[in-house]
Design a protein around this motif. Structure first.
Motif, PDB file in Angstrom:
ATOM      1  N   GLY A  95       0.822  -1.209   0.000  1.00 23.09           N
ATOM      2  CA  GLY A  95       0.000   0.000   0.000  1.00 23.09           C
ATOM      3  C   GLY A  95       0.852   1.253   0.000  1.00 23.09           C
ATOM      4  O   GLY A  95       0.550   2.229  -0.687  1.00 23.09           O
ATOM      5  N   VAL A  96       1.923   1.220   0.748  1.00 23.64           N
ATOM      6  CA  VAL A  96       2.826   2.377   0.787  1.00 23.64           C
ATOM      7  C   VAL A  96       3.529   2.528  -0.549  1.00 23.64           C
ATOM      8  O   VAL A  96       3.651   3.632  -1.076  1.00 23.64           O
ATOM      9  CB  VAL A  96       3.849   2.232   1.941  1.00 23.64           C
ATOM     10  CG1 VAL A  96       4.902   3.319   1.874  1.00 23.64           C
ATOM     11  CG2 VAL A  96       3.138   2.266   3.275  1.00 23.64           C
ATOM     12  N   ALA A  97       3.985   1.426  -1.120  1.00 21.10           N
ATOM     13  CA  ALA A  97       4.669   1.474  -2.413  1.00 21.10           C
ATOM     14  C   ALA A  97       3.720   1.977  -3.500  1.00 21.10           C
ATOM     15  O   ALA A  97       4.112   2.775  -4.357  1.00 21.10           O
ATOM     16  CB  ALA A  97       5.223   0.102  -2.778  1.00 21.10           C
ATOM     17  N   ALA A  98       2.481   1.530  -3.460  1.00 27.79           N
ATOM     18  CA  ALA A  98       1.502   1.974  -4.453  1.00 27.79           C
ATOM     19  C   ALA A  98       1.220   3.466  -4.304  1.00 27.79           C
ATOM     20  O   ALA A  98       1.107   4.190  -5.296  1.00 27.79           O
ATOM     21  CB  ALA A  98       0.208   1.169  -4.320  1.00 27.79           C
ATOM     22  N   ALA A  99       1.136   3.934  -3.075  1.00 21.70           N
ATOM     23  CA  ALA A  99       0.907   5.363  -2.845  1.00 21.70           C
ATOM     24  C   ALA A  99       2.106   6.173  -3.319  1.00 21.70           C
ATOM     25  O   ALA A  99       1.943   7.227  -3.940  1.00 21.70           O
ATOM     26  CB  ALA A  99       0.639   5.625  -1.365  1.00 21.70           C
ATOM     27  N   ASP A 100       3.312   5.679  -3.029  1.00 26.88           N
ATOM     28  CA  ASP A 100       4.514   6.368  -3.509  1.00 26.88           C
ATOM     29  C   ASP A 100       4.532   6.426  -5.029  1.00 26.88           C
ATOM     30  O   ASP A 100       4.878   7.450  -5.617  1.00 26.88           O
ATOM     31  CB  ASP A 100       5.779   5.664  -3.009  1.00 26.88           C
ATOM     32  CG  ASP A 100       6.082   5.954  -1.558  1.00 26.88           C
ATOM     33  OD1 ASP A 100       5.487   6.919  -1.024  1.00 26.88           O
ATOM     34  OD2 ASP A 100       6.897   5.231  -0.963  1.00 26.88           O
ATOM     35  N   LEU A 101       4.174   5.326  -5.664  1.00 25.05           N
ATOM     36  CA  LEU A 101       4.146   5.280  -7.115  1.00 25.05           C
ATOM     37  C   LEU A 101       3.160   6.295  -7.680  1.00 25.05           C
ATOM     38  O   LEU A 101       3.466   7.019  -8.626  1.00 25.05           O
ATOM     39  CB  LEU A 101       3.798   3.868  -7.599  1.00 25.05           C
ATOM     40  CG  LEU A 101       3.747   3.669  -9.110  1.00 25.05           C
ATOM     41  CD1 LEU A 101       5.093   3.984  -9.737  1.00 25.05           C
ATOM     42  CD2 LEU A 101       3.331   2.242  -9.430  1.00 25.05           C
ATOM     43  N   ARG A 102       1.974   6.376  -7.075  1.00 27.69           N
ATOM     44  CA  ARG A 102       0.980   7.350  -7.535  1.00 27.69           C
ATOM     45  C   ARG A 102       1.484   8.777  -7.364  1.00 27.69           C
ATOM     46  O   ARG A 102       1.331   9.613  -8.252  1.00 27.69           O
ATOM     47  CB  ARG A 102      -0.340   7.159  -6.789  1.00 27.69           C
ATOM     48  CG  ARG A 102      -1.169   6.013  -7.318  1.00 27.69           C
ATOM     49  CD  ARG A 102      -2.591   6.057  -6.784  1.00 27.69           C
ATOM     50  NE  ARG A 102      -2.688   6.113  -5.349  1.00 27.69           N
ATOM     51  CZ  ARG A 102      -2.698   5.057  -4.548  1.00 27.69           C
ATOM     52  NH1 ARG A 102      -2.601   3.854  -5.063  1.00 27.69           N
ATOM     53  NH2 ARG A 102      -2.796   5.196  -3.246  1.00 27.69           N
ATOM     54  N   LEU A 103       2.083   9.075  -6.215  1.00 27.06           N
ATOM     55  CA  LEU A 103       2.588  10.425  -5.962  1.00 27.06           C
ATOM     56  C   LEU A 103       3.721  10.788  -6.908  1.00 27.06           C
ATOM     57  O   LEU A 103       3.772  11.904  -7.444  1.00 27.06           O
ATOM     58  CB  LEU A 103       3.037  10.570  -4.508  1.00 27.06           C
ATOM     59  CG  LEU A 103       1.929  10.555  -3.471  1.00 27.06           C
ATOM     60  CD1 LEU A 103       2.523  10.507  -2.066  1.00 27.06           C
ATOM     61  CD2 LEU A 103       1.027  11.768  -3.627  1.00 27.06           C
ATOM     62  N   LEU A 104       4.641   9.871  -7.115  1.00 23.15           N
ATOM     63  CA  LEU A 104       5.751  10.138  -8.028  1.00 23.15           C
ATOM     64  C   LEU A 104       5.259  10.293  -9.463  1.00 23.15           C
ATOM     65  O   LEU A 104       5.736  11.157 -10.201  1.00 23.15           O
ATOM     66  CB  LEU A 104       6.795   9.030  -7.935  1.00 23.15           C
ATOM     67  CG  LEU A 104       7.633   9.026  -6.662  1.00 23.15           C
ATOM     68  CD1 LEU A 104       8.495   7.780  -6.584  1.00 23.15           C
ATOM     69  CD2 LEU A 104       8.485  10.271  -6.588  1.00 23.15           C
ATOM     70  N   THR A 105       4.296   9.460  -9.846  1.00 17.23           N
ATOM     71  CA  THR A 105       3.748   9.558 -11.201  1.00 17.23           C
ATOM     72  C   THR A 105       3.031  10.882 -11.391  1.00 17.23           C
ATOM     73  O   THR A 105       3.209  11.558 -12.410  1.00 17.23           O
ATOM     74  CB  THR A 105       2.779   8.388 -11.470  1.00 17.23           C
ATOM     75  OG1 THR A 105       3.472   7.164 -11.274  1.00 17.23           O
ATOM     76  CG2 THR A 105       2.244   8.447 -12.881  1.00 17.23           C
ATOM     77  N   ARG A 106       2.246  11.276 -10.407  1.00 19.50           N
ATOM     78  CA  ARG A 106       1.541  12.556 -10.500  1.00 19.50           C
ATOM     79  C   ARG A 106       2.542  13.707 -10.594  1.00 19.50           C
ATOM     80  O   ARG A 106       2.372  14.618 -11.402  1.00 19.50           O
ATOM     81  CB  ARG A 106       0.631  12.746  -9.295  1.00 19.50           C
ATOM     82  CG  ARG A 106      -0.231  13.994  -9.427  1.00 19.50           C
ATOM     83  CD  ARG A 106      -1.170  14.147  -8.271  1.00 19.50           C
ATOM     84  NE  ARG A 106      -2.127  13.055  -8.269  1.00 19.50           N
ATOM     85  CZ  ARG A 106      -2.856  12.710  -7.223  1.00 19.50           C
ATOM     86  NH1 ARG A 106      -2.739  13.371  -6.100  1.00 19.50           N
ATOM     87  NH2 ARG A 106      -3.713  11.729  -7.288  1.00 19.50           N
ATOM     88  N   GLY A 107       3.599  13.662  -9.793  1.00 19.34           N
ATOM     89  CA  GLY A 107       4.624  14.696  -9.852  1.00 19.34           C
ATOM     90  C   GLY A 107       5.327  14.726 -11.199  1.00 19.34           C
ATOM     91  O   GLY A 107       5.622  15.795 -11.738  1.00 19.34           O
ATOM     92  N   ALA A 108       5.606  13.548 -11.742  1.00 22.30           N
ATOM     93  CA  ALA A 108       6.260  13.475 -13.048  1.00 22.30           C
ATOM     94  C   ALA A 108       5.334  13.996 -14.142  1.00 22.30           C
ATOM     95  O   ALA A 108       5.781  14.686 -15.073  1.00 22.30           O
ATOM     96  CB  ALA A 108       6.683  12.041 -13.343  1.00 22.30           C
ATOM     97  N   LEU A 109       4.052  13.696 -14.041  1.00 25.80           N
ATOM     98  CA  LEU A 109       3.095  14.188 -15.038  1.00 25.80           C
ATOM     99  C   LEU A 109       3.029  15.713 -15.047  1.00 25.80           C
ATOM    100  O   LEU A 109       2.834  16.318 -16.098  1.00 25.80           O
ATOM    101  CB  LEU A 109       1.703  13.607 -14.782  1.00 25.80           C
ATOM    102  CG  LEU A 109       1.500  12.151 -15.184  1.00 25.80           C
ATOM    103  CD1 LEU A 109       0.144  11.658 -14.722  1.00 25.80           C
ATOM    104  CD2 LEU A 109       1.652  11.973 -16.683  1.00 25.80           C
ATOM    105  N   THR A 110       3.204  16.333 -13.887  1.00 23.91           N
ATOM    106  CA  THR A 110       3.151  17.796 -13.850  1.00 23.91           C
ATOM    107  C   THR A 110       4.333  18.424 -14.564  1.00 23.91           C
ATOM    108  O   THR A 110       4.256  19.580 -14.971  1.00 23.91           O
ATOM    109  CB  THR A 110       3.114  18.331 -12.402  1.00 23.91           C
ATOM    110  OG1 THR A 110       4.301  17.943 -11.729  1.00 23.91           O
ATOM    111  CG2 THR A 110       1.898  17.841 -11.664  1.00 23.91           C
ATOM    112  N   ARG A 111       5.406  17.655 -14.733  1.00 23.33           N
ATOM    113  CA  ARG A 111       6.581  18.186 -15.412  1.00 23.33           C
ATOM    114  C   ARG A 111       6.505  17.996 -16.919  1.00 23.33           C
ATOM    115  O   ARG A 111       7.391  18.452 -17.642  1.00 23.33           O
ATOM    116  CB  ARG A 111       7.849  17.559 -14.841  1.00 23.33           C
ATOM    117  CG  ARG A 111       7.994  17.914 -13.364  1.00 23.33           C
ATOM    118  CD  ARG A 111       9.281  17.522 -12.722  1.00 23.33           C
ATOM    119  NE  ARG A 111       9.790  16.212 -13.041  1.00 23.33           N
ATOM    120  CZ  ARG A 111      10.400  15.420 -12.177  1.00 23.33           C
ATOM    121  NH1 ARG A 111      10.565  15.808 -10.937  1.00 23.33           N
ATOM    122  NH2 ARG A 111      10.859  14.240 -12.547  1.00 23.33           N
ATOM    123  N   LEU A 112       5.464  17.335 -17.410  1.00 27.40           N
ATOM    124  CA  LEU A 112       5.242  17.208 -18.845  1.00 27.40           C
ATOM    125  C   LEU A 112       4.464  18.419 -19.334  1.00 27.40           C
ATOM    126  O   LEU A 112       3.834  19.133 -18.558  1.00 27.40           O
ATOM    127  CB  LEU A 112       4.437  15.946 -19.151  1.00 27.40           C
ATOM    128  CG  LEU A 112       5.088  14.607 -18.830  1.00 27.40           C
ATOM    129  CD1 LEU A 112       4.097  13.474 -19.099  1.00 27.40           C
ATOM    130  CD2 LEU A 112       6.353  14.400 -19.622  1.00 27.40           C
TER     131      LEU A 112
END
Length: 185
Positions: A95-112
């Motif tokens: 659950g923690v890894a999945a949340a980290d993945l979502r947060l990192l993905t969302r952050g990366a998407l903002t840089r596109l």
């Protein structure tokens, strides 16, 4: 508008606004305030034509996509959040890894760019085929393919840490998750 149509509209907003807001958040790169504005404008436009709409959710989603396209065509300057260090991946439960993945993905998407983000959201979050994405964006299928390819390459370049947090090669990933793509280093 008659009382029955108003009731149907209220029921639609109550039942579908959270799902529509998730899409709007992704389209705006995680900016919740911009997403709420985007959704509110789409709902106002839908309300004006409510009695003539056959498929309300599809209609509102189409408005969301088109409004987002209009926003990035205006070439508004985006505010970027710069941080000194990238967040570290937390070791822990799935659950923690999945949340980290979502947060990192969302952050990366903002840089596109908005266009890159929109194509990835439509292709991988909304799970639309290339032809539908091309129709929605008003471009060719080839443009969707090349934009998807360039967007994924940029995503891999700006967020290589996503590959370490993503699911293993043999695992499947839910199609309606916030992480639109499995990124490998």
């Amino acid at each position: 508008m008659d009382a029955e149509a108003q009731d149907r509209f209220r029921e639609f907003v109550e039942n579908r606004s959270s799902s529509l807001l998730k899409t709007a958040v992704l389209l705006t790169g995680g900016d919740r305030h911009a997403a709420e504005d985007l959704l509110q404008n789409a709902l106002v436009k839908a309300l004006n034509r409510w009695q003539r709409i056959d498929e309300p959710e599809a209609y509102v989603r189409q408005i969301l996509y088109r409004q987002q396209i209009s926003r990035w065509r205006l070439k508004w300057r985006r505010r970027e959040l710069s941080v000194a260090e990238l967040p570290e991946a937390a070791a822990g439960s799935d659950g923690v890894a999945a949340a980290d993945l979502r947060l990192l993905t969302r952050g990366a998407l903002t840089r596109l760019t908005a266009r890159q983000r929109t194509v990835l959201v439509l292709r991988y979050f909304e799970d639309l085929p290339e032809a539908d994405v091309a129709r929605i964006l008003g471009c060719s299928v080839g443009t969707v393919r090349s934009t998807t390819h360039r967007s994924l390459a940029r995503l891999r370049a700006i967020a290589p840490e996503l590959g370490a947090l993503g699911p293993a090669a043999g695992e499947s990933q839910p199609s309606r998750d916030f992480s639109p793509v499995e990124v490998r280093p």
